[in-house]
Write a protein that holds these residues in place. Structure first.
Motif, PDB file in Angstrom:
ATOM      1  N   LEU A  75      19.483   2.223  -0.361  1.00  7.72           N
ATOM      2  CA  LEU A  75      18.822   2.034   0.938  1.00  7.72           C
ATOM      3  C   LEU A  75      19.661   2.501   2.127  1.00  7.72           C
ATOM      4  CD1 LEU A  75      17.242  -1.521   0.444  1.00  7.72           C
ATOM      5  CD2 LEU A  75      16.046   0.679   0.472  1.00  7.72           C
ATOM      6  N   HIS A  76      20.863   3.004   1.849  1.00  5.99           N
ATOM      7  CA  HIS A  76      21.697   3.390   3.004  1.00  5.99           C
ATOM      8  C   HIS A  76      22.515   4.640   2.673  1.00  5.99           C
ATOM      9  CE1 HIS A  76      23.706   1.921   6.862  1.00  5.99           C
ATOM     10  NE2 HIS A  76      24.317   3.064   6.559  1.00  5.99           N
ATOM     11  N   THR A  77      21.919   5.805   2.951  1.00  4.43           N
ATOM     12  CA  THR A  77      22.666   7.052   2.750  1.00  4.43           C
ATOM     13  C   THR A  77      22.720   7.850   4.053  1.00  4.43           C
ATOM     14  OG1 THR A  77      20.765   8.461   2.182  1.00  4.43           O
ATOM     15  CG2 THR A  77      21.771   7.192   0.386  1.00  4.43           C
ATOM     16  N   HIS A  78      23.659   8.803   4.056  1.00  8.22           N
ATOM     17  CA  HIS A  78      23.751   9.805   5.131  1.00  8.22           C
ATOM     18  C   HIS A  78      23.969  11.131   4.430  1.00  8.22           C
ATOM     19  CE1 HIS A  78      24.035   6.665   8.170  1.00  8.22           C
ATOM     20  NE2 HIS A  78      24.963   6.079   7.443  1.00  8.22           N
ATOM     21  N   LEU A  79      22.869  11.750   4.010  1.00  4.48           N
ATOM     22  CA  LEU A  79      22.990  12.923   3.139  1.00  4.48           C
ATOM     23  C   LEU A  79      23.766  14.065   3.773  1.00  4.48           C
ATOM     24  CD1 LEU A  79      19.404  12.976   1.570  1.00  4.48           C
ATOM     25  CD2 LEU A  79      21.542  12.373   0.408  1.00  4.48           C
TER      26      LEU A  79
ATOM     27  N   ASP B  20      17.504   7.422   3.812  1.00  6.57           N
ATOM     28  CA  ASP B  20      18.558   8.096   4.577  1.00  6.57           C
ATOM     29  C   ASP B  20      18.512   7.609   6.019  1.00  6.57           C
ATOM     30  OD1 ASP B  20      20.601  10.394   4.331  1.00  6.57           O
ATOM     31  OD2 ASP B  20      19.552  10.748   6.233  1.00  6.57           O
ATOM     32  N   VAL B  21      19.553   6.869   6.417  1.00  5.91           N
ATOM     33  CA  VAL B  21      19.518   6.184   7.710  1.00  5.91           C
ATOM     34  C   VAL B  21      20.342   6.893   8.791  1.00  5.91           C
ATOM     35  CG1 VAL B  21      18.872   3.914   6.838  1.00  5.91           C
ATOM     36  CG2 VAL B  21      21.274   4.562   6.864  1.00  5.91           C
ATOM     37  N   ALA B  22      20.287   8.176   8.792  1.00  6.08           N
ATOM     38  CA  ALA B  22      20.816   9.078   9.810  1.00  6.08           C
ATOM     39  C   ALA B  22      21.399  10.300   9.146  1.00  6.08           C
ATOM     40  CB  ALA B  22      21.868   8.452  10.721  1.00  6.08           C
TER      41      ALA B  22
ATOM     42  N   ILE C 138      12.925   3.969  11.454  1.00  3.86           N
ATOM     43  CA  ILE C 138      13.784   4.242  12.605  1.00  3.86           C
ATOM     44  C   ILE C 138      15.082   3.472  12.418  1.00  3.86           C
ATOM     45  CG2 ILE C 138      14.043   3.886  15.105  1.00  3.86           C
ATOM     46  CD1 ILE C 138      12.107   6.193  14.372  1.00  3.86           C
ATOM     47  N   LYS C 139      16.198   4.158  12.734  1.00  2.00           N
ATOM     48  CA  LYS C 139      17.512   3.523  12.613  1.00  2.00           C
ATOM     49  C   LYS C 139      18.146   3.431  14.002  1.00  2.00           C
ATOM     50  CE  LYS C 139      21.669   2.469  10.805  1.00  2.00           C
ATOM     51  NZ  LYS C 139      22.518   3.498  10.226  1.00  2.00           N
ATOM     52  N   LEU C 140      18.488   2.218  14.390  1.00  2.00           N
ATOM     53  CA  LEU C 140      19.118   1.974  15.685  1.00  2.00           C
ATOM     54  C   LEU C 140      20.530   1.462  15.459  1.00  2.00           C
ATOM     55  CD1 LEU C 140      16.165  -0.024  17.316  1.00  2.00           C
ATOM     56  CD2 LEU C 140      16.523   2.462  17.327  1.00  2.00           C
TER      57      LEU C 140
ATOM     58  N   GLU D 279      21.483  -3.774   8.635  1.00  2.00           N
ATOM     59  CA  GLU D 279      22.451  -3.173   7.718  1.00  2.00           C
ATOM     60  C   GLU D 279      23.806  -3.874   7.861  1.00  2.00           C
ATOM     61  OE1 GLU D 279      21.163  -0.232   5.889  1.00  2.00           O
ATOM     62  OE2 GLU D 279      19.398  -1.164   6.800  1.00  2.00           O
ATOM     63  N   HIS D 280      24.585  -3.827   6.782  1.00  2.00           N
ATOM     64  CA  HIS D 280      26.011  -4.201   6.813  1.00  2.00           C
ATOM     65  C   HIS D 280      26.275  -5.726   6.820  1.00  2.00           C
ATOM     66  CE1 HIS D 280      26.345   0.004   7.283  1.00  2.00           C
ATOM     67  NE2 HIS D 280      26.087   0.061   8.573  1.00  2.00           N
ATOM     68  N   PRO D 281      27.543  -6.051   6.506  1.00  2.34           N
ATOM     69  CA  PRO D 281      27.933  -7.480   6.451  1.00  2.34           C
ATOM     70  C   PRO D 281      28.719  -7.883   7.696  1.00  2.34           C
ATOM     71  CG  PRO D 281      29.515  -6.149   5.237  1.00  2.34           C
ATOM     72  CD  PRO D 281      28.627  -5.184   5.969  1.00  2.34           C
TER      73      PRO D 281
ATOM     74  N   THR E 136      24.710   1.984  -0.235  1.00  5.79           N
ATOM     75  CA  THR E 136      26.138   2.291  -0.431  1.00  5.79           C
ATOM     76  C   THR E 136      26.829   2.859   0.810  1.00  5.79           C
ATOM     77  OG1 THR E 136      25.586   4.482  -1.285  1.00  5.79           O
ATOM     78  CG2 THR E 136      25.885   2.705  -2.907  1.00  5.79           C
ATOM     79  N   ASP E 137      26.078   3.463   1.742  1.00  6.73           N
ATOM     80  CA  ASP E 137      26.673   4.004   2.967  1.00  6.73           C
ATOM     81  C   ASP E 137      27.908   4.838   2.672  1.00  6.73           C
ATOM     82  OD1 ASP E 137      26.984   4.506   5.651  1.00  6.73           O
ATOM     83  OD2 ASP E 137      27.823   2.535   6.153  1.00  6.73           O
ATOM     84  N   LEU E 138      27.783   5.806   1.767  1.00  2.34           N
ATOM     85  CA  LEU E 138      28.949   6.626   1.398  1.00  2.34           C
ATOM     86  C   LEU E 138      29.071   7.797   2.370  1.00  2.34           C
ATOM     87  CD1 LEU E 138      28.405   6.530  -2.458  1.00  2.34           C
ATOM     88  CD2 LEU E 138      30.065   5.211  -1.110  1.00  2.34           C
TER      89      LEU E 138
HETATM   90 ZN    ZN Z   1      25.662   4.117   7.684  1.00  2.00          ZN
END
Ligand code: ZN
Length: 473
Positions: free
Chosen positions: A129-133, A174-176, A251-253, A297-299, A367-369
């Protein structure tokens, strides 16, 4: 230019098909406990075929369907519903799972391709659920050049799509990413022309001057940038509409914004039928909750009151512990960041996730890699699942979070996330029992996305060229 023309054509097609179907089928519930007014599906009768993404645009019935059928015989099925794995045969026709048979039953089309998966586990494809291709591999002197090149951005993304696929990931949110790249790749993947996970794209990250992400190739100076800077409510609305125009699925803010800015952005997105996710911390999480975002997103730090409100308002969490573990281990924390000014270590992030789990907040896997961290796959994804186990999930429940629950957060639970008749055939085959030992996910041998074989014997399997006869004299 071709892409723009194709996009216009696609939109005209969608508009043309949409009008006859655009009759509200149910009065919209607008009470205080109503779901956010962003599910356009409720305005379409169920008889209208719609696209396989959250926008649910009306489409011809055979839209995006591969030809033929196949069966997976002899394996154990982990169906993603939470049920224990069991021996079963899975039948797929076109892009859909059509039947789950008992071992020994042979009710499938005569011309079906038969795959023997004896000793292996068949399960729903994993969701990230959290990529930046398109993010650059390193922030060296030339990173702006790498971002400025649409071709370079696209190639980075295609390369990562292959690695996700090899890791068993069949959908990414893909969140940006840079400019139009995620939207172009989404269409290429959907048509089966390139191998990779299906893409749900947010387009550019929207933030304020000096906010999280400012400096990472920012638009509007650079329309190919990954970040859209916006000042004041009107610009935040406009920034949302720019992503919508490209075909955004969500949408990602990102913080730091004013209450008026995030209110405007969320209102605009929801009016357009788009869910909103946010990268925020502390008081910015309070503002995001007040604005009505759909996931966080995120902890990052937040009050117990904020956690309770997230649970009450059914705001999902994508905790992404992996990137924070990598940062902590590789560089000891954040330095010189305008947006990460708080204590953040491996203990605090697990504790935050544990609190959210205890509060009953729905949690999905991301994973936000960024940079070159894709190289840690599939270990990074498995590590994120281990974080779920650390806070109280069983390995089986962690896999449900990675499939069914993450599909729910994508608003695709009616199509993805489990192996059941009627669902889209996003299926992986794993050598081992991942529901008992997550490490088995190191050995994904086969992946089908939308019924198309895209990973074979652990290798990316690009679609074969089909020869067209030369024109006759
Ligand atoms: Zn991210």
């Amino acid at each position: 230019m071709i892409n723009r023309t194709m996009r216009r054509l696609a939109r005209l097609l969608a508009i043309g098909l949409a009008f006859p179907a655009m009759q509200p089928v149910a009065a919209q519930d607008t009470g205080p406990d109503a779901p956010p007014i962003n599910d356009r599906g409720q305005w379409l009768p169920s008889s209208v075929p719609t696209s396989d993404d959250v926008l649910r645009i009306p489409v011809p019935a055979d839209y995006n369907a591969p030809k033929g059928s196949f069966v997976l015989v002899g394996g154990r099925l982990f169906d993603g519903t939470g049920a224990a794995a069991r021996p079963a045969t899975i039948v797929v026709q076109g892009k859909r799972i059509t039947a789950i048979l008992k071992p020994g039953e042979q009710a499938w089309p005569a011309d079906a391709v038969v795959y023997d998966v004896t000793g292996k586990t068949v399960m729903p494809g994993l969701i990230d659920l959290h990529t930046h291709l398109t993010y650059v591999e390193k922030f060296d002197a030339g990173f702006q050049d790498a971002i400025n090149s649409g071709a370079d951005s696209a190639m980075r993304a295609v390369s990562r799509m292959g690695i996700f696929l090899q890791s068993g990931v069949t959908s990414v949110r893909d969140v940006a990413s840079a400019g139009d790249v995620p939207f172009v790749l989404k269409r290429w993947q959907a048509s089966g022309r390139i191998a990779g996970p299906r893409i749900f794209a947010a387009g550019q990250l929207i933030t304020a001057t000096g906010g999280h992400g400012d400096g990472l190739g920012t638009a509007p100076e650079n329309p190919l940038g990954t970040v859209r800077l916006a000042s004041g409510p009107d610009q935040w609305r406009e920034a949302v509409r720019l992503q919508f125009r490209q075909g955004a699925d969500l949408i990602k803010l990102a913080s730091e914004y004013s209450q008026a800015e995030i209110d405007a952005a969320v209102d605009e997105a929801h009016s357009l039928g788009l869910p909103v996710t946010v990268d925020a911390e502390t008081r910015y999480i309070d503002m995001a909750i007040k604005a009505g975002v759909d996931s966080i997103e995120h902890p990052l730090p937040r009050s117990d009151a904020a956690i309770a409100l997230m649970a009450k308002r059914k705001i999902a969490s994508v905790p992404t512990l992996v990137p924070y573990r990598i940062i902590q281990r590789n560089s000891g924390g954040y330095f010189g960041s305008t947006s990460r000014r708080f204590e953040l270590n491996e203990t605090t992030i697990v504790e935050m996730m544990r609190k959210m789990k205890k509060a009953g907040i729905k949690m999905g896997v991301g994973t936000d890699l960024v940079t070159d961290w894709i190289d840690y796959m599939p270990g990074a994804y498995i590590d994120e699942l281990r974080a779920f186990v650390e806070v109280g999930f069983s390995p089986r429940e962690a896999l449900v979070a990675a499939t069914k629950t993450s599909a729910e957060i994508l608003r695709m639970a009616d199509r993805l996330g489990t192996i059941e008749p009627g669902k889209l055939a996003d299926i992986i085959v794993v050598d081992g029992n991942p529901d008992e030992d997550l490490n088995a996910l190191e050995r994904v041998t086969t992946a089908f996305v939308n019924g198309r074989l895209m990973l074979k014997d652990g290798r990316v399997h690009p679609p074969a060229h089909v020869e067209k006869p030369m024109p006759k004299r």
